[in-house]
Enzyme design. Structure first.
Site, PDB file in Angstrom:
ATOM      1  N   LYS A   1     -16.132 -20.141 -38.284  1.00 54.11           N
ATOM      2  CA  LYS A   1     -15.985 -20.831 -39.576  1.00 54.11           C
ATOM      3  C   LYS A   1     -14.858 -21.867 -39.507  1.00 54.11           C
ATOM      4  O   LYS A   1     -14.986 -22.970 -40.059  1.00 54.11           O
ATOM      5  CB  LYS A   1     -15.715 -19.799 -40.692  1.00 54.11           C
ATOM      6  CG  LYS A   1     -16.917 -18.885 -40.974  1.00 54.11           C
ATOM      7  CD  LYS A   1     -16.554 -17.707 -41.892  1.00 54.11           C
ATOM      8  CE  LYS A   1     -17.696 -16.710 -42.014  1.00 54.11           C
ATOM      9  NZ  LYS A   1     -17.325 -15.500 -42.793  1.00 54.11           N
TER      10      LYS A   1
ATOM     11  N   GLN B   1     -12.093 -12.071 -45.119  1.00 54.21           N
ATOM     12  CA  GLN B   1     -13.181 -11.589 -44.269  1.00 54.21           C
ATOM     13  C   GLN B   1     -13.344 -10.068 -44.424  1.00 54.21           C
ATOM     14  O   GLN B   1     -12.382  -9.308 -44.337  1.00 54.21           O
ATOM     15  CB  GLN B   1     -12.898 -11.962 -42.805  1.00 54.21           C
ATOM     16  CG  GLN B   1     -14.008 -11.616 -41.832  1.00 54.21           C
ATOM     17  CD  GLN B   1     -15.295 -12.429 -42.034  1.00 54.21           C
ATOM     18  OE1 GLN B   1     -15.268 -13.547 -42.538  1.00 54.21           O
ATOM     19  NE2 GLN B   1     -16.410 -11.865 -41.634  1.00 54.21           N
TER      20      GLN B   1
ATOM     21  N   ASP C   1     -16.942 -17.308 -51.399  1.00 58.09           N
ATOM     22  CA  ASP C   1     -17.816 -16.236 -50.904  1.00 58.09           C
ATOM     23  C   ASP C   1     -18.792 -15.763 -51.981  1.00 58.09           C
ATOM     24  O   ASP C   1     -19.760 -15.063 -51.673  1.00 58.09           O
ATOM     25  CB  ASP C   1     -16.948 -15.023 -50.517  1.00 58.09           C
ATOM     26  CG  ASP C   1     -16.835 -14.832 -49.017  1.00 58.09           C
ATOM     27  OD1 ASP C   1     -17.764 -15.223 -48.296  1.00 58.09           O
ATOM     28  OD2 ASP C   1     -15.811 -14.263 -48.593  1.00 58.09           O
TER      29      ASP C   1
HETATM   30  N1  GUN Z   1     -18.458 -10.130 -43.653  1.00 58.95           N
HETATM   31  C1  GUN Z   1     -19.767 -10.255 -43.361  1.00 58.95           C
HETATM   32  N2  GUN Z   1     -20.305 -11.305 -44.017  1.00 58.95           N
HETATM   33  C2  GUN Z   1     -19.308 -11.849 -44.753  1.00 58.95           C
HETATM   34  C3  GUN Z   1     -19.241 -12.964 -45.630  1.00 58.95           C
HETATM   35  O1  GUN Z   1     -20.225 -13.679 -45.910  1.00 58.95           O
HETATM   36  N3  GUN Z   1     -18.024 -13.212 -46.171  1.00 58.95           N
HETATM   37  C4  GUN Z   1     -16.943 -12.438 -45.906  1.00 58.95           C
HETATM   38  N4  GUN Z   1     -15.792 -12.739 -46.506  1.00 58.95           N
HETATM   39  N5  GUN Z   1     -16.966 -11.399 -45.108  1.00 58.95           N
HETATM   40  C5  GUN Z   1     -18.144 -11.109 -44.519  1.00 58.95           C
END
Ligand code: GUN
Length: 296
Positions: A55, A99, A122
């Protein structure tokens, strides 16, 4: 990427979205605004490190400035909430991504509810979850299910009246996915069934489906005999399994038995190169939107 014509190229579609976003980033920059995204990672979960790394790279390529805050595994929930409070109050940070998964002693629901809804790229804050349920498009939508919808649209799959089976009822994918596809409106209007660990006959549900979204996290769960010929298969799963032929002794597979399902599917996403790049594209899109809204 397999070359069969029914394989949906998530990388190419994500690249297309990123080039569309580049114009929006350029126009923000002309107004003196550089989109900013803060990542927060707690502990050293190897998969989370890889995901956040990807990311960060995508942000840099698009011209979004990112900063990553890494906290030790033993960080208290209170200290994490303090950091989020500071990021909420920082003007150049337009989006905040904590995350998941978080260490067991930290309540994810409390953490996600602490991120300002206007910076919640998110789409996990209860306000944004509520807006999704209400069909209110002013909120942020979770990136992975939003990416699946975008893949369906951009590969010409009609969802209107379709029978959709979503495998998995998690808060990050399964539940929001179902909410998006059963909504009244464009790229929605489907009849959605959510299957999960207590569903009596998953195979029977799957065999009726025009579209299957597999997001239960079980390696190669969806077999060819569970799929109606011509059905569209969106594979969200990322599972590490033993593989004696690989140098690392493991390999990544989806929730779908790709080799056997691909020949009978109408369309199918590969793994890697399917849904994964779209999750990142949607994160970038949400961040650009957060910056536009903050600047207006
Ligand atoms: N862990 C797995 N998928 C995601 C996501 O889309 N966002 C976040 N913050 N954590 C994750």
């Amino acid at each position: 990427m397999p070359s069969a014509t029914n394989v949906v190229d998530g990388r190419a579609i994500a690249a297309q979205i990123q080039s569309e976003l580049a114009a929006r980033v350029a126009s923000l920059k002309q107004r003196g605004v550089v989109p900013g995204l803060a990542f927060v990672r707690v502990g050293e979960d190897p998969a989370s490190k890889v995901y956040v790394g990807r990311k960060e790279k995508a942000c840099a390529e698009l011209g979004i400035v990112s900063e990553t805050h890494v906290l030790p595994e033993a960080t208290s929930e209170a200290d994490l909430l303090t950091l989020i409070g500071k990021l909420n109050a920082t003007a150049h940070v337009h989006g905040i991504l904590v995350q998941a998964p978080l260490p067991k002693h930290i309540r994810e629901s409390v953490v996600f509810a602490t991120v300002l809804p206007t910076k919640d790229v998110d789409g996990f804050h209860p306000v944004n979850v509520g807006k999704l349920m209400l069909g209110d498009d002013t909120g942020f939508k979770p990136c992975t299910p939003a990416g699946v919808v975008e893949l369906l649209i951009r590969s010409g799959v009609k969802t209107d009246g379709a029978e959709v089976v979503v495998l998995g009822r998690g808060n990050i994918v399964g539940k929001p996915m179902a909410a998006m596809l059963c909504q009244k409106g464009k790229a929605a209007n489907a009849t959605v069934t959510i299957c999960h660990s207590a569903t009596r006959d998953i195979k029977a549900h799957c065999r009726r489906a025009d579209i299957i979204v597999a997001a239960m996290g079980v390696a190669e769960f969806v077999k060819a005999d569970m799929v109606k010929p011509g059905a569209v298969i969106m594979d969200v799963g990322v599972n590490r399994v033993p593989d004696a032929t690989s140098k690392t002794g493991t390999k990544l597979v989806g929730d779908v038995d790709f080799a056997n399902v691909q020949p009978i599917a109408g369309r199918i996403t590969p793994n890697p190169g399917g849904v994964g790049p779209m999750t990142i594209a949607m994160l970038l899109q949400n961040t650009v939107r957060a910056a536009e809204q903050a600047a207006s």
